[in-house]
Write a protein that holds these residues in place. Structure first.
Motif, PDB file in Angstrom:
ATOM      1  N   VAL A 329      -3.117  13.012   5.953  1.00 56.86           N
ATOM      2  CA  VAL A 329      -4.153  11.988   5.856  1.00 56.86           C
ATOM      3  C   VAL A 329      -4.046  11.091   7.084  1.00 56.86           C
ATOM      4  CG1 VAL A 329      -5.072  10.070   4.517  1.00 56.86           C
ATOM      5  CG2 VAL A 329      -4.110  12.054   3.335  1.00 56.86           C
ATOM      6  N   ASP A 330      -5.013  11.211   7.979  1.00 55.84           N
ATOM      7  CA  ASP A 330      -4.969  10.441   9.229  1.00 55.84           C
ATOM      8  C   ASP A 330      -5.316   8.973   9.020  1.00 55.84           C
ATOM      9  OD1 ASP A 330      -4.182  12.589  10.795  1.00 55.84           O
ATOM     10  OD2 ASP A 330      -6.240  13.223  11.190  1.00 55.84           O
ATOM     11  N   LYS A 331      -6.209   8.703   8.073  1.00 49.67           N
ATOM     12  CA  LYS A 331      -6.548   7.303   7.799  1.00 49.67           C
ATOM     13  C   LYS A 331      -7.155   7.194   6.404  1.00 49.67           C
ATOM     14  CE  LYS A 331      -9.371   7.350  11.333  1.00 49.67           C
ATOM     15  NZ  LYS A 331     -10.383   7.066  12.372  1.00 49.67           N
ATOM     16  N   LYS A 332      -7.007   6.002   5.837  1.00 52.00           N
ATOM     17  CA  LYS A 332      -7.649   5.660   4.582  1.00 52.00           C
ATOM     18  C   LYS A 332      -8.536   4.453   4.836  1.00 52.00           C
ATOM     19  CE  LYS A 332      -3.746   7.155   1.677  1.00 52.00           C
ATOM     20  NZ  LYS A 332      -2.766   6.720   0.649  1.00 52.00           N
ATOM     21  N   ILE A 333      -9.821   4.626   4.636  1.00 56.67           N
ATOM     22  CA  ILE A 333     -10.775   3.573   4.934  1.00 56.67           C
ATOM     23  C   ILE A 333     -11.248   2.936   3.625  1.00 56.67           C
ATOM     24  CG2 ILE A 333     -12.953   3.027   6.063  1.00 56.67           C
ATOM     25  CD1 ILE A 333     -12.642   5.692   7.622  1.00 56.67           C
ATOM     26  N   PRO A 334     -10.898   1.682   3.358  1.00 53.79           N
ATOM     27  CA  PRO A 334     -11.391   1.026   2.135  1.00 53.79           C
ATOM     28  C   PRO A 334     -12.911   0.888   2.191  1.00 53.79           C
ATOM     29  CG  PRO A 334      -9.584  -0.209   3.146  1.00 53.79           C
ATOM     30  CD  PRO A 334     -10.034   0.800   4.153  1.00 53.79           C
ATOM     31  N   VAL A 335     -13.587   1.342   1.135  1.00 55.91           N
ATOM     32  CA  VAL A 335     -15.048   1.295   1.136  1.00 55.91           C
ATOM     33  C   VAL A 335     -15.585   0.623  -0.124  1.00 55.91           C
ATOM     34  CG1 VAL A 335     -17.182   2.614   1.355  1.00 55.91           C
ATOM     35  CG2 VAL A 335     -15.106   3.450   2.465  1.00 55.91           C
ATOM     36  N   VAL A 336     -15.113   1.060  -1.297  1.00 52.48           N
ATOM     37  CA  VAL A 336     -15.631   0.541  -2.558  1.00 52.48           C
ATOM     38  C   VAL A 336     -14.456   0.069  -3.427  1.00 52.48           C
ATOM     39  CG1 VAL A 336     -17.639   2.053  -2.482  1.00 52.48           C
ATOM     40  CG2 VAL A 336     -15.580   2.821  -3.672  1.00 52.48           C
ATOM     41  N   ASP A 337     -14.793  -0.564  -4.544  1.00 51.02           N
ATOM     42  CA  ASP A 337     -13.762  -0.949  -5.507  1.00 51.02           C
ATOM     43  C   ASP A 337     -13.235   0.290  -6.220  1.00 51.02           C
ATOM     44  OD1 ASP A 337     -14.043  -3.603  -4.866  1.00 51.02           O
ATOM     45  OD2 ASP A 337     -15.291  -4.096  -6.606  1.00 51.02           O
ATOM     46  N   LYS A 338     -12.088   0.153  -6.871  1.00 51.13           N
ATOM     47  CA  LYS A 338     -11.553   1.259  -7.656  1.00 51.13           C
ATOM     48  C   LYS A 338     -12.555   1.649  -8.739  1.00 51.13           C
ATOM     49  CE  LYS A 338      -6.648   0.171  -6.972  1.00 51.13           C
ATOM     50  NZ  LYS A 338      -5.367  -0.177  -7.654  1.00 51.13           N
ATOM     51  N   TRP A 339     -12.605   2.933  -9.063  1.00 45.68           N
ATOM     52  CA  TRP A 339     -13.566   3.433 -10.031  1.00 45.68           C
ATOM     53  C   TRP A 339     -12.967   4.598 -10.807  1.00 45.68           C
ATOM     54  CZ3 TRP A 339     -15.548   8.502  -8.980  1.00 45.68           C
ATOM     55  CH2 TRP A 339     -15.229   9.004  -7.705  1.00 45.68           C
ATOM     56  N   GLN A 340     -13.637   5.011 -11.871  1.00 40.76           N
ATOM     57  CA  GLN A 340     -13.200   6.154 -12.663  1.00 40.76           C
ATOM     58  C   GLN A 340     -14.379   7.082 -12.887  1.00 40.76           C
ATOM     59  OE1 GLN A 340     -12.102   5.739 -16.949  1.00 40.76           O
ATOM     60  NE2 GLN A 340     -10.159   6.699 -16.350  1.00 40.76           N
ATOM     61  N   GLU A 341     -14.129   8.378 -12.760  1.00 47.89           N
ATOM     62  CA  GLU A 341     -15.194   9.353 -12.965  1.00 47.89           C
ATOM     63  C   GLU A 341     -15.641   9.353 -14.420  1.00 47.89           C
ATOM     64  OE1 GLU A 341     -16.153  14.111 -12.277  1.00 47.89           O
ATOM     65  OE2 GLU A 341     -14.100  13.368 -12.061  1.00 47.89           O
ATOM     66  N   PRO A 342     -16.938   9.235 -14.691  1.00 47.77           N
ATOM     67  CA  PRO A 342     -17.424   9.258 -16.081  1.00 47.77           C
ATOM     68  C   PRO A 342     -17.329  10.658 -16.675  1.00 47.77           C
ATOM     69  CG  PRO A 342     -19.264   9.142 -14.536  1.00 47.77           C
ATOM     70  CD  PRO A 342     -18.023   8.991 -13.722  1.00 47.77           C
ATOM     71  N   LEU A 343     -17.244  10.732 -18.001  1.00 46.41           N
ATOM     72  CA  LEU A 343     -17.136  12.017 -18.676  1.00 46.41           C
ATOM     73  C   LEU A 343     -18.390  12.862 -18.483  1.00 46.41           C
ATOM     74  CD1 LEU A 343     -15.422  10.973 -22.057  1.00 46.41           C
ATOM     75  CD2 LEU A 343     -14.399  12.228 -20.148  1.00 46.41           C
ATOM     76  N   ASP A 344     -19.555  12.235 -18.509  1.00 48.95           N
ATOM     77  CA  ASP A 344     -20.826  12.939 -18.349  1.00 48.95           C
ATOM     78  C   ASP A 344     -21.112  13.113 -16.854  1.00 48.95           C
ATOM     79  OD1 ASP A 344     -23.417  13.892 -18.285  1.00 48.95           O
ATOM     80  OD2 ASP A 344     -24.249  12.343 -19.603  1.00 48.95           O
TER      81      ASP A 344
END
Length: 399
Positions: A329-344
């Motif tokens: 992993v060359d870089k990690k770019i913060p873009v959005v807040d933490k999230w969770q994948e929905p079941l649907d």
């Protein structure tokens, strides 16, 4: 920063003045557009949008300027709709309940070109051709996207699968058509047709076949529940997963890299598996590497950069830029807040769309859309839209 974005600065300014209801954004700041009321009335002529993006929301489509992310128009369209580039500078393919429809995103209007059929599925661009697969009928339609400019339905190749299934197809530069095999209950592999739709190759060693991607040298990978199937130079090669069940159902390729980026799941019984590992498949050596990123992701998280970088949007909110040769992993770019994948799977979640040097990322929870320069890791601009978005795409040719 995306070169076309810099060159279009003056155009974007003119569009901003002309549009009656748009978002204002500059630099890396966020501008709210909660009061934006742009709407495409039937027959309304709009100012052409340069390099448009399109996003779906519950009830329609947003058409956005590709530089500023300003909202150019809102198109009402009920139902669950999906988006894919058509393969040219102006059009996007919209999958609706009734089939594929062609949207002239630059002009913010549907062209009238339709490919009707139940359950419109995968749309693939490769070697100047765009291929549509209709799951409900098994029909494959191949078109030259440059023929869409006249507003008439292109004359193109067609093929109908032996049985309808959730499939995918891709036409190669030599005219061969690779398309999946299966039924509504079971998918088993792929076959290859010559220019006259005569079968010349077949491989049924790919259970649960899903998705495709093309790598450097026109090596095409299709995902299996136990690895990935590669078609290159007229031959099929199976790359086995290290697990008995190792599903690679979503892939992204690059013309500059022999390595495919794939997801990787190992639990066939999970209601929704949230994997933290990705797969990197070398189409030259047949080797598969697994990389644990320490964060989960969704099927809308994968992308490729302009130099073949593997890109992944994690639920930790960062865009991971990965060297496909090493898995580092060359870089990690913060873009959005933490999230969770929905079941649907049809429910909104942060989505990644890549064009040139720019990664576009939606953030439905905040009604936001962000543009990030991949090379510098800096956020170019962000906007807030009237409603939360779901799918995100745009035009791609000429970039």
């Amino acid at each position: 920063m995306n070169k076309p974005i810099r060159n279009r600065a003056l155009v974007g300014t003119a569009l901003a003045l002309a549009a009656s209801a748009v978002l204002s954004a500059c630099g890396g700041d966020d501008s709210s557009s909660s009061d934006a009321k742009a709407k495409a009335a039937p027959g309304t002529k709009s100012v052409a949008v340069e390099d448009p993006l399109v996003a779906t929301f519950d009830g329609g489509l947003y058409v956005l300027d590709g530089e500023s992310l300003k909202l150019a128009n809102t198109i009402e369209l009920p139902g669950f709709n999906r988006l894919n580039p058509a393969g040219d500078d102006d059009h996007v393919i919209v999958s609706t309940d009734a089939g594929f429809r062609v949207l002239n995103a630059a002009e913010q209007t549907f062209t009238g070109v339709e490919y009707k059929g139940a359950k419109p599925g995968h749309v693939v661009q490769h070697a100047g051709k765009t291929v549509l697969f209709t799951d409900g009928t098994g029909e494959v339609n191949v078109l030259d996207p440059t023929d869409l400019k006249g507003g008439k339905k292109p004359q193109g190749r067609t093929y109908t699968s032996a049985e309808p299934h959730h499939g995918v197809a891709i036409e190669l530069t030599n005219g061969e058509l690779l398309t999946t095999l299966g039924t509504e209950e079971k998918r088993t592999g792929a076959l290859v047709l010559d220019k006259n739709n005569k079968e010349i190759k077949r491989n049924e060693n790919c259970p649960g076949v899903h998705g495709e991607a093309a790598a450097k040298g026109e090596a095409v990978g299709i995902g299996c529940e136990d690895g990935i199937l590669i078609y290159k130079d007229g031959k099929f090669t199976k790359v086995d997963a290290p697990d008995d069940y190792g599903r690679i159902g979503n892939q992204r390729g690059s013309d500059t890299s022999p390595i495919l980026l794939g997801d990787y799941k190992t639990d066939p019984e999970a209601e929704l598996e949230r994997p933290t590992r990705i797969s990197l498949i070398n189409t030259e050596t047949g080797k598969l590497r697994l990389v644990d990123l320490g964060t989960s992701y969704s099927f809308r998280s994968l992308g490729r950069g302009p130099h073949g970088e593997a890109l992944l949007l994690g639920t930790n909110g960062a865009l991971h830029v990965i060297d496909p040769d090493t898995g580092k992993v060359d870089k990690k770019i913060p873009v959005v807040d933490k999230w969770q994948e929905p079941l649907d799977w049809q429910q909104p979640r942060p989505t990644l769309f890549v064009r040139d040097d720019t990664a576009y990322v939606s953030e439905p929870g905040k009604r936001k859309l962000h543009a990030v320069d991949i090379e510098s890791g800096k956020k170019i601009t962000s906007v807030t839209l009237p409603k939360s978005t779901n799918e995100l795409s745009g035009v791609v040719a000429g970039h």
